[in-house]
Design a protein around this motif. Structure first.
Motif, PDB file in Angstrom:
ATOM      1  N   LEU A   1      -9.141   4.109  -1.831  1.00  0.00           N
ATOM      2  CA  LEU A   1      -8.150   3.050  -2.020  1.00  0.00           C
ATOM      3  C   LEU A   1      -8.280   2.529  -3.442  1.00  0.00           C
ATOM      4  CD1 LEU A   1      -9.331   2.434   1.252  1.00  0.00           C
ATOM      5  CD2 LEU A   1      -6.967   1.679   1.098  1.00  0.00           C
TER       6      LEU A   1
ATOM      7  N   SER B   1     -14.255   4.476   3.595  1.00  0.00           N
ATOM      8  CA  SER B   1     -13.340   4.105   2.510  1.00  0.00           C
ATOM      9  C   SER B   1     -14.090   3.993   1.190  1.00  0.00           C
ATOM     10  CB  SER B   1     -12.656   2.767   2.816  1.00  0.00           C
ATOM     11  OG  SER B   1     -11.825   2.884   3.950  1.00  0.00           O
TER      12      SER B   1
ATOM     13  N   LEU C   1     -11.181   8.043   2.837  1.00  0.00           N
ATOM     14  CA  LEU C   1     -10.003   7.587   2.116  1.00  0.00           C
ATOM     15  C   LEU C   1     -10.450   6.922   0.823  1.00  0.00           C
ATOM     16  CD1 LEU C   1      -7.833   5.862   4.887  1.00  0.00           C
ATOM     17  CD2 LEU C   1      -7.424   8.088   3.824  1.00  0.00           C
TER      18      LEU C   1
ATOM     19  N   VAL D   1       0.849  -1.187   0.000  1.00  0.00           N
ATOM     20  CA  VAL D   1       0.000   0.000   0.000  1.00  0.00           C
ATOM     21  C   VAL D   1       0.885   1.237   0.000  1.00  0.00           C
ATOM     22  CG1 VAL D   1      -1.804   1.260   1.245  1.00  0.00           C
ATOM     23  CG2 VAL D   1      -1.740  -1.253   1.331  1.00  0.00           C
TER      24      VAL D   1
ATOM     25  N   VAL E   1      -3.369   4.898  -1.688  1.00  0.00           N
ATOM     26  CA  VAL E   1      -4.274   5.608  -0.785  1.00  0.00           C
ATOM     27  C   VAL E   1      -4.378   7.066  -1.209  1.00  0.00           C
ATOM     28  CG1 VAL E   1      -4.718   6.332   1.593  1.00  0.00           C
ATOM     29  CG2 VAL E   1      -3.664   4.104   1.132  1.00  0.00           C
TER      30      VAL E   1
ATOM     31  N   ALA F   1       0.911   5.042   0.708  1.00  0.00           N
ATOM     32  CA  ALA F   1       0.239   6.201   1.291  1.00  0.00           C
ATOM     33  C   ALA F   1       1.089   7.452   1.089  1.00  0.00           C
ATOM     34  CB  ALA F   1      -0.019   5.968   2.779  1.00  0.00           C
TER      35      ALA F   1
END
Length: 336
Positions: free
Chosen positions: A160, A182, A158, A109, A141, A111
């Motif tokens: 994703l 999300s 957020l 991931v 992200v 970020a």
């Protein structure tokens, strides 16, 4: 959908990494959290007091003492999901001992809202080339989501994004709680490049504010910026199913351009007030990703022969040392 006792590793110990550790800790899904801390003094403090003394120090972090590491390689090797959350300029150093085999069969991931400076690559592209991680195993992200508001448990969203929607949903399950919603997206390039660009535009807004321009002009600047962003994202990935007014693009741009917590706006404001780049960096003591992104995005502009006057203005001020007032004056006639 439930996943039992997966290990989630966080590589990074700044404000956004600390906020994401809080999000994970407040999520009720069963998991173990592993955390790479850059400084031993910070690690020892967190171990004793469950607070990061350097960033968001009021936030309680729920990570077991045995899961705190000074060694990023161990965190990567022991985790099922690895979250990379350092400033883009420091990622290579953080991962210097990590091998491609350490990432095998893991979801990674990003970020990080920036470009690897000496590679001129967004993080997803860098991970693919350097560590042979497939795009399907990379989740990006996006915001809008300032660490300071997350730490105060203010409702935030957020995004994703992944080419594999199942992997995006798998990660999203861990980053949902009572104050975090999300959103799932397939537009990995758009979300990642959009996050890079919005930092440049927020920096531009800060420059203008520092020069004395008001909210009326900033509204015009940002409305032009979102159109400029759409031109760039369409050139990079024209086939993506993308709505530029969605929160990952326009929303993240707005909060970064207007928020009191925006490092890029603050950095730009200092430049507009007459600070040199070096003095602004020293006084902030935090990384404004838009500074590095401004140089890197020039390669995209030249590669695709794009008209991006706001990005060009920021580049001229930061890297060509052109007078900020003069460059903004040139830009004014190009806005609509």
């Amino acid at each position: 959908m439930g996943f039992s006792k997966e290990k989630i590793g966080m590589v990074g110990s700044g404000s956004w990494a600390t906020a994401m550790i809080k999000i994970l800790g407040d999520n009720t899904t069963q998991k173990d959290i592993l955390w790479w801390i850059r400084k031993d003094a910070d690690l020892q403090y967190i171990k004793s007091y469950r607070h990061n003394p350097s960033y968001l120090s009021a936030v309680e972090v729920r990570v077991e003492a045995e899961n705190l590491y000074l060694d990023a390689k161990s965190v990567v090797q022991k985790s099922d999901i690895v979250v990379l959350n350092t400033p883009s300029a420091y990622l290579k150093d953080a991962l210097k001992d990590v091998q491609p085999s350490d990432f095998k069969d893991k979801i990674v991931v990003s970020a990080i809202k920036g470009i690897i400076p000496d590679e001129n690559l967004i993080v997803g592209e860098y991970l693919t080339r350097k560590y042979n991680i497939s795009l399907e195993n990379i989740v990006v992200v996006g915001g809008p989501c300032h660490a300071e508001e997350v730490s105060a448990e203010k409702l935030s969203y957020l995004t994703l994004a992944s080419k594999d929607q199942g992997n995006a949903e798998r990660v999203a399950e861990y980053f949902r709680n009572r104050y975090i919603n999300s959103i799932i997206s397939a537009d990995t390039f758009g979300v990642e490049y959009g996050a890079v660009l919005k930092n440049i535009y927020a920096l531009a807004g800060g420059v203008c504010h520092g020069l004395g321009f008001g909210d009326n002009f900033l509204a015009v600047l940002i409305s032009n910026a979102i159109r400029e962003m759409e031109v760039c994202l369409t050139a990079i990935d024209p086939e993506a199913d993308r709505e530029i007014n969605a929160s990952a693009y326009l929303g993240d741009l707005l909060v970064t351009a207007y928020s009191q917590f925006s490092r890029n706006r603050t950095f730009g404001h200092m430049i507009g007030k007459g600070y040199t780049v070096q003095s602004a960096q020293l006084e902030m003591n935090m990384v404004a990703e838009g500074y590095y992104a401004s140089a890197c995005i020039q390669n995209i502009i030249h590669r695709y022969h794009l008209e991006m006057p706001i990005c060009n203005m920021v580049y001229q001020i930061l890297y060509r040392k052109q007078d900020a007032a003069t460059e903004v004056k040139k830009l004014v006639s190009k806005l609509s």
